[in-house]
Design an enzyme around this catalytic site. Structure first.
Site, PDB file in Angstrom:
ATOM      1  N   LYS A 216       0.830  -1.229   0.006  1.00 27.49           N
ATOM      2  CA  LYS A 216       0.048   0.053   0.010  1.00 27.49           C
ATOM      3  C   LYS A 216       0.908   1.142   0.046  1.00 27.49           C
ATOM      4  O   LYS A 216       1.504   1.758   0.864  1.00 27.49           O
ATOM      5  CB  LYS A 216      -0.903   0.060   1.137  1.00 27.49           C
ATOM      6  CG  LYS A 216      -1.915   1.018   1.029  1.00 27.49           C
ATOM      7  CD  LYS A 216      -2.535   1.777   2.261  1.00 27.49           C
ATOM      8  CE  LYS A 216      -1.924   2.754   2.992  1.00 27.49           C
ATOM      9  NZ  LYS A 216      -1.663   4.098   2.008  1.00 27.49           N
ATOM     10  N   GLU A 291       9.805   0.743  10.779  1.00 26.61           N
ATOM     11  CA  GLU A 291      11.074   1.842  10.388  1.00 26.61           C
ATOM     12  C   GLU A 291      10.242   3.172  10.460  1.00 26.61           C
ATOM     13  O   GLU A 291       9.377   3.747   9.596  1.00 26.61           O
ATOM     14  CB  GLU A 291      11.550   1.633   9.181  1.00 26.61           C
ATOM     15  CG  GLU A 291      12.890   2.172   8.860  1.00 26.61           C
ATOM     16  CD  GLU A 291      12.738   3.669   8.264  1.00 26.61           C
ATOM     17  OE1 GLU A 291      12.830   4.613   9.260  1.00 26.61           O
ATOM     18  OE2 GLU A 291      12.752   3.799   7.080  1.00 26.61           O
ATOM     19  N   CYS A 325      13.890  10.223   6.920  1.00 22.88           N
ATOM     20  CA  CYS A 325      13.602   9.684   8.218  1.00 22.88           C
ATOM     21  C   CYS A 325      14.961   9.993   9.035  1.00 22.88           C
ATOM     22  O   CYS A 325      14.901   9.995  10.388  1.00 22.88           O
ATOM     23  CB  CYS A 325      13.220   8.231   8.297  1.00 22.88           C
ATOM     24  SG  CYS A 325      14.172   7.149   7.318  1.00 22.88           S
ATOM     25  N   GLU A 422      10.055  15.268  15.179  1.00 27.03           N
ATOM     26  CA  GLU A 422      10.335  15.250  14.032  1.00 27.03           C
ATOM     27  C   GLU A 422       9.818  16.304  13.353  1.00 27.03           C
ATOM     28  O   GLU A 422       8.577  16.464  13.241  1.00 27.03           O
ATOM     29  CB  GLU A 422      10.259  13.746  13.519  1.00 27.03           C
ATOM     30  CG  GLU A 422      10.494  13.584  11.973  1.00 27.03           C
ATOM     31  CD  GLU A 422      10.449  12.211  11.666  1.00 27.03           C
ATOM     32  OE1 GLU A 422       9.158  11.665  11.447  1.00 27.03           O
ATOM     33  OE2 GLU A 422      11.392  11.611  11.066  1.00 27.03           O
TER      34      GLU A 422
HETATM   35  P1  NAI Z   1       1.830   8.375   8.046  1.00 27.44           P
HETATM   36  O1  NAI Z   1       2.529   7.605   9.038  1.00 27.44           O
HETATM   37  O2  NAI Z   1       0.307   8.610   8.519  1.00 27.44           O
HETATM   38  O3  NAI Z   1       1.752   7.781   6.671  1.00 27.44           O
HETATM   39  C1  NAI Z   1       2.731   6.562   6.221  1.00 27.44           C
HETATM   40  C2  NAI Z   1       1.811   5.413   5.832  1.00 27.44           C
HETATM   41  O4  NAI Z   1       1.006   4.865   6.667  1.00 27.44           O
HETATM   42  C3  NAI Z   1       0.816   5.958   4.399  1.00 27.44           C
HETATM   43  O5  NAI Z   1       0.997   4.960   3.689  1.00 27.44           O
HETATM   44  C4  NAI Z   1      -0.231   6.098   5.010  1.00 27.44           C
HETATM   45  O6  NAI Z   1      -1.409   5.906   4.407  1.00 27.44           O
HETATM   46  C5  NAI Z   1      -0.087   4.857   6.103  1.00 27.44           C
HETATM   47  N1  NAI Z   1      -1.135   4.958   7.229  1.00 27.44           N
HETATM   48  C6  NAI Z   1      -1.505   6.168   7.970  1.00 27.44           C
HETATM   49  N2  NAI Z   1      -2.306   5.794   8.858  1.00 27.44           N
HETATM   50  C7  NAI Z   1      -2.332   4.710   9.004  1.00 27.44           C
HETATM   51  C8  NAI Z   1      -3.118   3.626   9.879  1.00 27.44           C
HETATM   52  N3  NAI Z   1      -4.021   3.896  10.970  1.00 27.44           N
HETATM   53  N4  NAI Z   1      -3.005   2.092   9.599  1.00 27.44           N
HETATM   54  C9  NAI Z   1      -2.220   1.791   8.443  1.00 27.44           C
HETATM   55  N5  NAI Z   1      -1.675   2.605   7.743  1.00 27.44           N
HETATM   56  C10 NAI Z   1      -1.521   3.898   7.996  1.00 27.44           C
HETATM   57  O7  NAI Z   1       2.657   9.508   7.838  1.00 27.44           O
HETATM   58  P2  NAI Z   1       2.036  11.293   7.240  1.00 27.44           P
HETATM   59  O8  NAI Z   1       0.922  11.604   8.172  1.00 27.44           O
HETATM   60  O9  NAI Z   1       2.057  11.259   6.024  1.00 27.44           O
HETATM   61  O10 NAI Z   1       3.271  11.809   7.812  1.00 27.44           O
HETATM   62  C11 NAI Z   1       3.127  12.365   9.313  1.00 27.44           C
HETATM   63  C12 NAI Z   1       4.734  12.541   9.919  1.00 27.44           C
HETATM   64  O11 NAI Z   1       5.226  11.226   9.827  1.00 27.44           O
HETATM   65  C13 NAI Z   1       5.674  13.339   8.907  1.00 27.44           C
HETATM   66  O12 NAI Z   1       5.810  14.724   9.225  1.00 27.44           O
HETATM   67  C14 NAI Z   1       7.020  12.674   9.348  1.00 27.44           C
HETATM   68  O13 NAI Z   1       7.374  13.363  10.595  1.00 27.44           O
HETATM   69  C15 NAI Z   1       6.395  11.230   9.726  1.00 27.44           C
HETATM   70  N6  NAI Z   1       7.006  10.370   8.517  1.00 27.44           N
HETATM   71  C16 NAI Z   1       8.111   9.613   8.825  1.00 27.44           C
HETATM   72  C17 NAI Z   1       8.470   8.872   7.534  1.00 27.44           C
HETATM   73  C18 NAI Z   1       9.704   8.167   7.782  1.00 27.44           C
HETATM   74  O14 NAI Z   1      10.367   7.620   6.713  1.00 27.44           O
HETATM   75  N7  NAI Z   1      10.280   7.493   8.857  1.00 27.44           N
HETATM   76  C19 NAI Z   1       7.969   8.847   6.438  1.00 27.44           C
HETATM   77  C20 NAI Z   1       6.510   9.644   6.379  1.00 27.44           C
HETATM   78  C21 NAI Z   1       6.250  10.355   7.368  1.00 27.44           C
END
Ligand code: NAI
Ligand code: MG
Length: 518
Positions: A216, A291, A325, A422
């Site tokens: 996904k 991660e 990240c 972050e």
């Molecule tokens: P997010 O963690 O919500 O999204 C990442 C993935 O998780 C997307 O595919 C999203 O559709 C999915 N997702 C979201 N809620 C979910 C749930 N309840 N169950 C299963 N899958 C779910 O990240 P978002 O909201 O796009 O970004 C927020 C913050 O997260 C950013 O500002 C950053 O700080 C952090 N982040 C960290 C990343 C990393 O590489 N460690 C990558 C993206 C965001």
């Protein structure tokens, strides 16, 4: 040797920054045709409509304009994809295939990525905002190389024979061994910062191990995963081995995590969602690897060359617009050279040429979404309110697109939100230190522990620091350097498990002990 940062940023030619942001060039006809494609899901080797006809809009971050629509997978689609992955795992060509057969398929896919590298880089740029140049030297070759490296693992997975001392039955002898088997059906949920590379990080080892997958992509950046799906079919993976569901996290993602037909979840994204996933996965006792976020320190010791530290710090935080990240988002510089490093870094930040990803000469693109732009600007505002000073940037650009200027915050205090949380944007917080104990304490004073870098030519100081830093990766005189053979993951709230290298095979396999009375 050309310094790494010089590949991406010219740093210092501040005349460039005075130029207005260009408009986004029109994508090639091939990319436009792909973006106009009917919204479809990849289930059981076919492109199918979602059961509901709901779709999700996809935007170009450089313009804020809608560029495509993708299907919004609902619960029925999740059921279909899980059933397809389960069937492909249990019977048919995939479990019958030899490891060398899986290796050959993964290589075929990597060759297809290479053949279509230019298109993939363009698509990634238009959807994510990163520059086409960066996508073409980092993201796309990275995806190719991850498939190639992991292809090799398919034929190298092995167990062991062990000697037992089982008592109770006089004279009994046993032949005992440990086999390694694929964990099963895996749901892989990836974020938007490196959409294609993240898909490769997840799919490649799982397929090498013999698992079947439901990928996904993030709702913001689904396009390169869909293109990868086409290449996966072209490579000849059997139906159901890779399924791709576009959809939102709270619905499609959450349904995958809760689904009893999924054996394992692999997730990259926010710590907040990682915690939700870990809790939800407990009900069905899924294997989970996470991660998550980071707030990685970059530590500059007093002997470091100022120019090198400036270039390194700029790369560490401004690469991919800071949406990394492991971004070096907390900069600790020894008092002796703090002022010179901050002066150099602020000049470098001001010199970075912002612009749309497809425009030649752009050094840094917009952030991925309006939401992310607002999140980052809110953090800068909170820093300002709590007393931080802005040495560079600190604002959006008055131009369509989700731009935030490269920002350097100084006069920050350890308890400020900008230091603790972050930000995931081009914002670094800089602090000074006077001795090693102090900087070790400061560097470790974080809920996160993903990466860290140390800048020095003092070998002994570096080796003394490395074991004291609580992070999954420690770089010396570089930052954000990754390799498919280097285990990657976090201490503390930065996650659970290690991807890449030999270590990732633990995530996608189960051990089976076999004890035979002979
Ligand atoms: P997010 O963690 O919500 O999204 C990442 C993935 O998780 C997307 O595919 C999203 O559709 C999915 N997702 C979201 N809620 C979910 C749930 N309840 N169950 C299963 N899958 C779910 O990240 P978002 O909201 O796009 O970004 C927020 C913050 O997260 C950013 O500002 C950053 O700080 C952090 N982040 C960290 C990343 C990393 O590489 N460690 C990558 C993206 C965001
Ligand atoms: Mg979210």
């Amino acid at each position: 040797m050309e310094a790494y940062h010089e590949v991406l940023f010219s740093l210092g030619d501040s005349i460039m920054s005075a130029q207005p942001i260009a408009s986004q060039p029109v994508p090639s006809s091939a990319i436009r045709a792909f973006m106009a494609r009917k919204p479809r899901l990849l289930i059981n080797g076919e492109w199918v409509d979602a059961r509901s006809d709901k779709t999700i809009a996809v935007f170009d971050p450089a313009t804020g304009q809608e560029i495509a629509r993708v299907a919004d997978a609902g619960p029925e689609d999740v059921n279909r994809a899980v059933a397809a992955a389960r069937a492909a795992f249990e019977s048919g060509p995939w479990p019958e295939m030899s490891p060398a057969g899986r290796e050959a398929l993964l290589w075929k896919l990597s060759d297809l990525i290479e053949r279509h590298a230019a298109d993939l880089a363009e698509l990634e740029s238009v959807n994510n905002g990163k520059t086409r140049f960066m996508a073409s030297i980092i993201d796309v070759p990275g995806a190719r190389d991850w498939f190639r490296y992991m292809a090799g693992w398919a034929t190298k997975i092995e167990g062991s024979t062990i000697q037992t001392s089982i008592g109770g039955v006089p004279g009994a002898k046993f032949h005992t061994y440990v086999a390694r088997e694929p964990v099963g059906v895996v749901a892989q949920i990836v974020p938007w910062n490196f959409p294609l590379a993240m898909a490769a990080w997840k799919l490649a080892p799982a397929l090498a191990a013999g698992c079947t997958c439901i990928l996904k992509p993030a709702e913001q950046t689904p396009l390169s995963a869909l293109r990868l799906g086409e290449l996966i079919l072209e490579a000849g993976f059997p139906p159901g081995v890779v399924n791709i569901l576009t959809g939102f996290g709270e619905t499609t993602g959450a349904a995958l995590v809760a689904h009893p037909g999924v054996d394992k979840v692999a997730f990259t994204g926010s710590t907040e969602v990682g915690k939700i996933i870990n809790k939800s996965a407990t009900d069905t006792m899924k294997r989970v690897s996470l991660e998550l976020g980071g707030k990685s320190p970059m530590i500059v010791l007093p002997d470091a060359d100022v120019g090198t530290a400036v270039g390194g710090a700029a790369m560490a935080i401004f690469f991919n617009s800071g949406q990394v990240c492991t971004a070096g988002s907390r900069l600790y510089v020894h008092s002796k050279i703090f002022d010179s490093v901050i002066e150099g870094l602020s000049g470098a930040a001001n010199a970075i040429r912002l612009g749309p990803g497809l425009e030649q000469g752009t050094e840094m693109g917009p952030l991925v979404s309006k939401e992310q732009q607002e999140r980052v600007l809110n953090y800068i505002e909170s820093g300002r309110k709590e007393g931080a000073s802005i040495a560079a940037g600190g604002e959006a650009v008055a131009h369509p697109g989700y731009y935030v200027k490269p920002t350097v915050l100084v006069s920050v205090k350890p308890q400020m939100k900008v230091v603790r949380e972050e930000i995931f944007g081009p914002v670094v917080v800089a602090q000074r230190f006077d001795d090693l104990d102090e900087v070790v304490r400061a560097a470790n004073d974080s809920p996160y522990g993903l990466g860290a870098s140390i800048w020095t030519n003092n070998l002994s100081a570096a080796h003394r620091l490395i074991p004291r830093i609580k992070a999954g990766t420690v770089w010396v005189n570089c930052h954000n350097m990754l390799d498919p053979n280097m285990p990657f993951g976090g201490f503390k709230s930065s996650g659970i498990g290690r991807e890449h290298g030999r270590a990732v095979m633990d995530l996608y396999t189960e051990l089976k002990s076999v004890c035979i009375l002979i």
